[in-house]
Design a protein around this motif. Sequence first.
Motif, PDB file in Angstrom:
ATOM      1  N   ASP A   1      39.865  51.992  40.486  1.00 36.78           N
ATOM      2  CA  ASP A   1      40.042  51.359  39.192  1.00 36.78           C
ATOM      3  C   ASP A   1      39.430  49.966  39.187  1.00 36.78           C
ATOM      4  O   ASP A   1      39.384  49.276  40.203  1.00 36.78           O
ATOM      5  CB  ASP A   1      41.520  51.278  38.819  1.00 36.78           C
ATOM      6  N   TYR A   2      38.974  49.574  38.020  1.00 36.93           N
ATOM      7  CA  TYR A   2      38.274  48.308  37.846  1.00 36.93           C
ATOM      8  C   TYR A   2      39.143  47.388  36.998  1.00 36.93           C
ATOM      9  O   TYR A   2      39.738  47.825  36.008  1.00 36.93           O
ATOM     10  CB  TYR A   2      36.939  48.597  37.165  1.00 36.93           C
ATOM     11  N   TYR A   3      39.217  46.094  37.377  1.00 40.81           N
ATOM     12  CA  TYR A   3      40.102  45.153  36.683  1.00 40.81           C
ATOM     13  C   TYR A   3      39.368  43.862  36.341  1.00 40.81           C
ATOM     14  O   TYR A   3      38.441  43.451  37.049  1.00 40.81           O
ATOM     15  CB  TYR A   3      41.302  44.798  37.572  1.00 40.81           C
ATOM     16  N   GLN A   4      39.808  43.239  35.260  1.00 40.54           N
ATOM     17  CA  GLN A   4      39.299  41.933  34.859  1.00 40.54           C
ATOM     18  C   GLN A   4      40.481  41.043  34.511  1.00 40.54           C
ATOM     19  O   GLN A   4      41.405  41.465  33.818  1.00 40.54           O
ATOM     20  CB  GLN A   4      38.375  42.045  33.642  1.00 40.54           C
ATOM     21  N   LEU A   5      40.427  39.812  34.982  1.00 42.40           N
ATOM     22  CA  LEU A   5      41.432  38.814  34.641  1.00 42.40           C
ATOM     23  C   LEU A   5      40.702  37.641  34.015  1.00 42.40           C
ATOM     24  O   LEU A   5      39.754  37.107  34.580  1.00 42.40           O
ATOM     25  CB  LEU A   5      42.181  38.349  35.894  1.00 42.40           C
TER      26      LEU A   5
END
Length: 188
Positions: A22-26
């Motif tokens: 899974d890919y995440y952005q903050l």
Amino acid sequence: MASWLPETLFEIVGQGPAPSKDYYQLLVTRSQVVFRWWKISLRSEYRSAKPGEAKDSHEEFLENSHLQVQIALIFGARILDYVFNLCEGKFDFLERLSDNLLLNIISYLDLEDIARLSQTSRRFAQLCTSDKLWEKIVKSACDTITPDMRALAEDVGWRQMFFTNKLQLQRQLRKRKHRQGSQRDSQF
């Protein structure tokens, strides 16, 4: 919050811990914390999963322990601490200055202070050892810089040139002139 701060205070992207793909952005803006995710899976039950997004104000984020745990798992405790500081209004203004401005400031420090500053972060370590900084320091310490001195500094580096004593520097300049003369003679 200071009005001269950019809208985006901090942004990081990354992949979830193994075996997740899974890919995440903050994203931390002046007013909110935005956490986005994209599920990447070959399993049929996750194929139709749409990207997700959670938006909290800074105050809400400070109370949202679920989101804090997710950020710590994906990006690490150091990033979580940094986001906490941003949400509480604790900014590192020095880190936000441009490299050129910092180099100008650093060039006025004593050598001992430059050595100490270089140990505070990777960015300051790079700045404190950069040729741009040491060129400024050499120029401020020397009355004149001859073209030969400049050429030697290009070869050995401005920092090395600063710390080389005068006799060694003169010897290196003579050797350099001698080599250049020999190269010209061999070309003819």
